[in-house]
Design a protein around this motif. Structure first.
Motif, short mmCIF file in Angstrom:
data_model
loop_
_atom_site.label_atom_id
_atom_site.label_comp_id
_atom_site.label_asym_id
_atom_site.label_seq_id
_atom_site.Cartn_x
_atom_site.Cartn_y
_atom_site.Cartn_z
N GLY A 225 -16.96 49.23 11.15
CA GLY A 225 -16.24 48.68 10.00
C GLY A 225 -16.68 49.25 8.67
N SER A 226 -15.88 48.97 7.65
CA SER A 226 -16.11 49.48 6.30
C SER A 226 -16.87 48.46 5.45
CB SER A 226 -14.77 49.79 5.63
OG SER A 226 -14.10 48.58 5.30
N TYR A 227 -17.18 48.89 4.26
CA TYR A 227 -17.69 48.01 3.21
C TYR A 227 -16.57 47.05 2.79
CZ TYR A 227 -19.24 46.84 -1.59
OH TYR A 227 -19.59 46.21 -2.75
N THR A 228 -16.92 45.79 2.46
CA THR A 228 -15.93 44.83 1.99
C THR A 228 -16.07 44.64 0.49
OG1 THR A 228 -15.96 43.63 4.09
CG2 THR A 228 -15.08 42.47 2.18
N LEU A 229 -15.00 45.02 -0.24
CA LEU A 229 -15.02 44.83 -1.68
C LEU A 229 -14.96 43.34 -2.02
CD1 LEU A 229 -12.56 47.69 -2.67
CD2 LEU A 229 -15.05 47.69 -2.77
N PRO A 230 -15.49 42.92 -3.17
CA PRO A 230 -15.57 41.49 -3.50
C PRO A 230 -14.21 40.79 -3.47
CG PRO A 230 -16.92 42.76 -4.99
CD PRO A 230 -16.14 43.75 -4.18
N TYR A 231 -13.12 41.52 -3.74
CA TYR A 231 -11.80 40.88 -3.76
C TYR A 231 -11.02 41.18 -2.48
CZ TYR A 231 -11.79 45.48 -5.95
OH TYR A 231 -12.06 46.79 -6.25
N GLY A 232 -11.73 41.62 -1.44
CA GLY A 232 -11.06 41.94 -0.19
C GLY A 232 -11.05 40.77 0.78
N ASP A 233 -10.32 40.96 1.86
CA ASP A 233 -10.29 39.97 2.94
C ASP A 233 -11.49 40.23 3.83
OD1 ASP A 233 -9.86 38.34 5.07
OD2 ASP A 233 -8.03 39.33 5.77
N PRO A 234 -12.48 39.33 3.87
CA PRO A 234 -13.72 39.64 4.57
C PRO A 234 -13.63 39.51 6.09
CG PRO A 234 -13.86 37.44 3.66
CD PRO A 234 -12.55 38.01 3.19
N LYS A 235 -12.54 38.95 6.60
CA LYS A 235 -12.49 38.69 8.04
C LYS A 235 -11.84 39.86 8.76
CE LYS A 235 -13.11 33.81 8.16
NZ LYS A 235 -14.44 33.76 8.71
N LYS A 236 -12.63 40.91 8.96
CA LYS A 236 -12.16 42.09 9.66
C LYS A 236 -13.08 42.37 10.85
CE LYS A 236 -8.57 43.09 7.19
NZ LYS A 236 -7.22 43.10 7.80
N ASP A 237 -12.49 42.37 12.03
CA ASP A 237 -13.28 42.51 13.25
C ASP A 237 -13.57 43.97 13.59
OD1 ASP A 237 -13.10 39.77 13.49
OD2 ASP A 237 -11.46 39.83 14.94
N VAL A 238 -14.63 44.17 14.35
CA VAL A 238 -14.93 45.45 15.00
C VAL A 238 -15.04 45.15 16.49
CG1 VAL A 238 -16.61 47.29 15.29
CG2 VAL A 238 -16.12 46.41 13.01
N LYS A 239 -14.18 45.78 17.29
CA LYS A 239 -14.20 45.43 18.71
C LYS A 239 -13.81 46.63 19.58
CE LYS A 239 -9.57 43.36 18.30
NZ LYS A 239 -8.79 42.11 18.44
N ASN A 240 -14.32 46.58 20.80
CA ASN A 240 -13.99 47.55 21.85
C ASN A 240 -14.37 48.98 21.46
OD1 ASN A 240 -12.91 45.35 23.19
ND2 ASN A 240 -10.82 45.78 22.52
N ILE A 241 -15.65 49.18 21.24
CA ILE A 241 -16.19 50.54 21.05
C ILE A 241 -16.92 50.90 22.35
CG2 ILE A 241 -17.78 51.99 19.75
CD1 ILE A 241 -17.18 50.27 17.31
N THR A 242 -16.39 51.88 23.06
CA THR A 242 -16.90 52.23 24.39
C THR A 242 -17.42 53.67 24.37
OG1 THR A 242 -15.28 50.76 25.43
CG2 THR A 242 -16.34 52.41 26.83
N ILE A 243 -18.67 53.84 24.73
CA ILE A 243 -19.29 55.17 24.77
C ILE A 243 -19.79 55.40 26.19
CG2 ILE A 243 -21.10 56.64 23.83
CD1 ILE A 243 -21.00 54.83 21.29
N THR A 244 -19.25 56.42 26.86
CA THR A 244 -19.60 56.67 28.26
C THR A 244 -20.28 58.01 28.48
OG1 THR A 244 -17.42 57.61 28.73
CG2 THR A 244 -17.69 55.24 29.06
N GLY A 245 -20.67 58.70 27.43
CA GLY A 245 -21.34 59.98 27.60
C GLY A 245 -21.54 60.66 26.27
N GLY A 246 -22.17 61.83 26.30
CA GLY A 246 -22.40 62.60 25.09
C GLY A 246 -23.77 62.35 24.50
N GLU A 247 -24.04 63.11 23.41
CA GLU A 247 -25.26 62.94 22.63
C GLU A 247 -24.86 62.48 21.24
OE1 GLU A 247 -27.97 66.25 22.71
OE2 GLU A 247 -27.09 67.01 24.57
N LEU A 248 -25.39 61.33 20.80
CA LEU A 248 -24.95 60.74 19.54
C LEU A 248 -26.11 60.56 18.57
CD1 LEU A 248 -22.91 59.63 21.86
CD2 LEU A 248 -22.17 58.07 20.07
N THR A 249 -25.83 60.84 17.30
CA THR A 249 -26.71 60.47 16.21
C THR A 249 -25.86 59.66 15.23
OG1 THR A 249 -28.03 62.48 16.46
CG2 THR A 249 -28.23 61.28 14.39
#
Length: 634
Positions: A225-249
């Motif tokens: 998810g992103s940064y939430t600005l003070p006048y933004g809608d704060p209810k923003k979900d982050v869901k279903n991030i699936t990692i099944t391989g690779g090299e990550l940083t």
């Protein structure tokens, strides 16, 4: 108006002929040079994919391909984009309508839209994914996506894209992606500002391979998810991030998770599943989780509610290091979040290292990690205060790791000193249930379930290797003119064995005879239901009805069918030999064959099984395991 070069340099063009119901039309797979302008790729409801490219910022002039044709909604089912490693400000937009899939290959793309190199430099999103359909991104070579303020490097806002973005290196061409968000924008995921939102969550991101470096801008997740600005809608979900391989940083910005939520989002973080990774490091921002929730500060002074929940974090068969940010946690909640259901699960052949950064335990920051025996509290954010100084209710949840098999979970201090190491203890299995019963000659299956994590395993229940015969029953009485018949039935599989009853000898009065020598002993009938016996099988291996009788040293098996197989173990033949049998005779409707028990036993091993085959009018064969001993047949 700024114009870009009019000519499109086509690096490679491959044409393939597609035959359809009524006509033949070419479907191209071309390479497009980003130096010639912004590119848009769309997978549309007609099942086709189209590409457009413009030479100006206003998108009023089209680039041309090598045939001099405008690249304006041209059909191309497998688009390759490149800048040949040279930096450009031209951007990529990929969209897919519902139930469609867009396929794009990035081949040494280097996009940097920023007007400068400060955190506040403006610039568009380098690449944007849109639509309810799926997008598959193939990585060839080294690819770089760098965006300006508020934008994600590889942007996928939940308000614009609900389909699945898959990032892969299936071509195995050392594909890599470096995605960097501007201030407020994720490396891969949500942007801080879109057409009608001042913060964005993200969903349905899958990474299956490649070398991935994702860095969030200030207040935004590396992936999430992103940064939430003070006048933004704060209810923003982050869901279903699936990692099944690779090299990550993966690195989160200040107050944001490495993978998960951004700063000040009240949305839930759920469904982060990681498996199959290697050489992977995930780092969280200040007061945030490396994997899980971002930091939340109450923007409504005097209110005492918490941010959303963090749940369903699963790590399996993975090799990774999760590094907590300052006063943050390695895996779990961020400052001010609830602990949700199925909070953290680490299973399989995982080797996970969680490393602390700073630990301030005076009620002003999140709890890092406490370890007790074989249980642990991982990243439970608690003891925090809102702006109104009202304490947040700390929710402590014990995480147990009895099924970490055969991996390890290692805790390190911020200087790398190892605190604790958990190693797998094994699954606590239940008593098991018989899911497939064993039959006389067919193995069964016993299934066991882990009482902690639900993993199942199976074991073979060996077949009995013999029939369980019932008592003999007379089917037909013998008379002085006809033989009788008796049979017995296997109580397990229902196989039937029949045996002839000899004719009765009529009583004839005779003169007294001179004394004679005692008669030779006769072989008793096989009355013992546990005595070993040969079997007759049909060509489909189903037991056949047969009769058996013994006259002197000759034991005869008769089948009423054209085809059949007489079979048994060497131990059974030895038993029959001990009972006086020397010759085995097998008779079907069209064939009769025989062999000497002693000759066969001399050539085989204990435990071997023989098969005497009669197949209609064909010559009989005698096999032991896979060896042919038909030369013994008479």
């Amino acid at each position: 108006m700024r114009y870009k070069p009019l000519a499109l340099r086509v690096l490679s063009t491959a044409a393939m002929l597609s035959i359809v119901a009524s006509c033949a039309a070419p479907a191209f797979a071309a390479t497009y040079d980003l130096y010639n302008g912004d590119v848009s790729v769309s997978a549309e409801s007609d099942g086709k994919q189209y590409v457009s490219q413009w030479t100006d910022d206003e998108h009023t002039h089209y680039a041309q391909n090598d045939k001099g044709k405008d690249i304006n909604h041209l059909e191309d089912n497998n688009v390759t984009l490149t800048s040949k490693g040279e930096e450009t400000k031209n951007t990529i937009t990929v969209s897919a309508e519902k139930d469609q899939e867009a396929k794009v290959t990035l081949d040494n793309v280097n996009i940097d839209t920023r007007d400068g190199d400060t955190p506040y430099a403006e610039g568009n999103a380098a690449m944007v994914v849109k639509g309810a359909g799926d997008v598959t991104l193939e990585l060839d070579g080294s690819n770089v996506l760098t965006s300006g303020v508020y934008n994600a490097g590889l942007q996928k806002n939940d308000s614009d894209s609900t389909g699945t973005l898959t990032i892969q290196d299936r071509n195995d061409k050392a594909g890599s992606l470096t995605a960097t968000g501007g201030m407020g924008g994720a490396g891969i995921g949500g942007s801080a500002v879109s057409s009608d939102h001042y913060n964005n969550g993200t969903e349905n991101i899958t990474i299956t391979g490649g070398k991935i470096t994702a860095t969030g801008g200030q207040g935004a997740a590396g992936i999430g998810g992103s940064y939430t600005l003070p006048y933004g809608d704060p209810k923003k979900d982050v869901k279903n991030i699936t990692i099944t391989g690779g090299e990550l940083t993966v690195t989160g910005g200040t107050d944001a998770a490495g993978i998960g939520g951004g700063y000040n989002s009240e949305g839930d973080v759920t469904g982060i599943h990681i498996s199959g990774t290697k050489n992977t490091t995930i780092t969280g921002g200040k007061i945030a989780a490396a994997i899980g929730g971002g930091s939340f500060t109450d923007v409504h002074a005097g209110n005492s509610y918490l941010a959303g929940t963090v749940s369903d974090i699963k790590i399996s068969d993975a090799d990774l290091t999760a590094i907590a940010g300052p006063s943050g946690v390695a895996i779990g909640t961020g400052h001010g979040h609830y602990v949700g259901d199925d909070f953290v699960s680490i299973t399989g052949n995982s080797h996970v290292t969680v490393q602390k950064n700073e630990s301030i335990r005076d009620g002003s920051s999140g709890i890092i990690t406490y370890v007790y025996g074989d249980s642990a509290w991982i990243g439970i954010g608690g003891g925090c205060k809102l702006q109104s100084n009202t304490p947040i209710q700390s929710e402590e949840k014990v995480i147990d790791f009895p099924c970490l098999v055969p991996g390890s979970l290692t805790y390190k201090d911020k200087d790398g000193t190892v605190d604790h190491v958990f190693t797998g203890k094994g699954h606590p299995w239940d008593d098991g249930v018989v899911t497939t019963p064993a039959s006389c000659f067919t193995d069964g299956v016993m299934t066991y379930t882990c009482t902690k994590c639900g993993v199942v395993k199976t074991e073979v229940i060996p077949a009995k290797g013999a029939h369980t015969w019932g008592e003999w029953e007379t089917v037909k009485e013998a008379t002085t003119t006809e033989t009788g018949l008796r049979q017995r039935v296997c109580s397990v599989c229902g196989a039937v064995e029949q045996e002839e009853i000899p004719m009765l000898t009529p009583a004839v009065p005779t003169a007294p005879a001179a004394p004679t020598a005692p008669a030779a002993p006769t072989v008793p009938a096989a009355e013992n239901t546990s005595a070993p016996e040969l079997r007759v099988l049909a060509p489909d291996s189903i037991p056949q009805t047969f009769t058996v009788k013994q006259s002197g040293t000759v034991r005869t098996y008769e089948s009423p069918y054209n085809s059949g197989t007489l079979t048994g173990t060497m131990e059974t033949l030895e038993y029959l030999q001990e009972q006086g049998a020397q010759t085995i005779v097998f008779t079907t409707n069209q064939r009769t064959s025989s062999f000497q028990i002693s000759e066969l036993l001399a050539l085989v091993n204990e435990g071997d099984v023989f098969y005497l085959n009669h197949m209609d009018a064909n010559e009989p064969t005698l096999l032991v395991v896979a060896n042919d001993h038909s030369e013994l047949l008479g």
